[in-house]
Write a protein that holds these residues in place. Sequence first.
Motif, mmCIF file in Angstrom:
data_model
loop_
_atom_site.group_PDB
_atom_site.id
_atom_site.type_symbol
_atom_site.label_atom_id
_atom_site.label_comp_id
_atom_site.label_asym_id
_atom_site.label_seq_id
_atom_site.Cartn_x
_atom_site.Cartn_y
_atom_site.Cartn_z
ATOM 1 N N GLU A 10 0.826 -1.207 0.000
ATOM 2 C CA GLU A 10 0.000 0.000 0.000
ATOM 3 C C GLU A 10 0.860 1.258 0.000
ATOM 4 O OE1 GLU A 10 -0.498 -2.529 2.335
ATOM 5 O OE2 GLU A 10 -2.063 -3.418 1.094
ATOM 6 N N GLN A 11 2.006 1.219 0.672
ATOM 7 C CA GLN A 11 2.916 2.364 0.679
ATOM 8 C C GLN A 11 3.635 2.512 -0.658
ATOM 9 O OE1 GLN A 11 5.108 1.005 4.126
ATOM 10 N NE2 GLN A 11 4.347 2.725 5.353
ATOM 11 N N ARG A 13 2.407 1.565 -3.689
ATOM 12 C CA ARG A 13 1.493 1.793 -4.805
ATOM 13 C C ARG A 13 1.534 3.225 -5.345
ATOM 14 N NH1 ARG A 13 -2.645 -0.636 -2.644
ATOM 15 N NH2 ARG A 13 -1.841 -2.653 -3.254
ATOM 16 N N PRO A 14 1.482 4.274 -4.506
ATOM 17 C CA PRO A 14 1.472 5.631 -5.066
ATOM 18 C C PRO A 14 2.799 6.056 -5.704
ATOM 19 C CG PRO A 14 0.988 5.671 -2.696
ATOM 20 C CD PRO A 14 1.263 4.253 -3.075
ATOM 21 N N ILE A 15 3.906 5.422 -5.324
ATOM 22 C CA ILE A 15 5.200 5.859 -5.848
ATOM 23 C C ILE A 15 5.762 4.952 -6.938
ATOM 24 C CG2 ILE A 15 5.813 7.104 -3.747
ATOM 25 C CD1 ILE A 15 7.561 4.769 -2.927
ATOM 26 N N GLU A 79 5.721 14.906 -5.557
ATOM 27 C CA GLU A 79 4.357 14.390 -5.661
ATOM 28 C C GLU A 79 3.731 14.183 -4.290
ATOM 29 O OE1 GLU A 79 0.765 13.169 -7.001
ATOM 30 O OE2 GLU A 79 2.378 14.116 -8.140
ATOM 31 N N LEU A 80 4.478 13.613 -3.370
ATOM 32 C CA LEU A 80 3.945 13.394 -2.026
ATOM 33 C C LEU A 80 3.669 14.717 -1.321
ATOM 34 C CD1 LEU A 80 6.118 10.377 -0.825
ATOM 35 C CD2 LEU A 80 3.742 10.342 -1.626
ATOM 36 N N GLN A 83 0.446 16.184 -2.712
ATOM 37 C CA GLN A 83 -0.740 15.484 -2.211
ATOM 38 C C GLN A 83 -1.092 15.929 -0.799
ATOM 39 O OE1 GLN A 83 -0.110 11.267 -2.485
ATOM 40 N NE2 GLN A 83 -0.010 11.289 -4.710
#
Length: 122
Positions: A10-11, A13-15, A79-80, A83
Amino acid sequence: MSDFLMLTPEQMRPIEPYFPLSHGVPRVDDRRVLSGILFVIRNGLRWRDAPADYGPHKTIYNRFIRWSRLGVFNRIFAELAAQGGKTDNLMIDATHLKAHRTAASLLKKGLYPDVSDAAVAD
């Protein structure tokens, strides 16, 4: 090892979209290598002192250098941060930061972070 750090799927997935694609030979798991990079940096270790659970220390080091030169970490951090949204206050605590004696040569080697696109603090 009680201090073992492994990013969850899950950590990751966004990167994941920010990592370069593999060409030809399948490479070692990005999640495991990134976890090893974070472990080494967080604990202030030498690359060769990374636990074997993260894979060969040479792979961890080479991937860190390659991704740094490609700007992978800069794009992930940007990006982080985007967000996270706007903040009223921005504080930086540098009381625990230490620079290795070779840190001065990073600018010459082109490894110094590119902050030209960073937002200017008001």
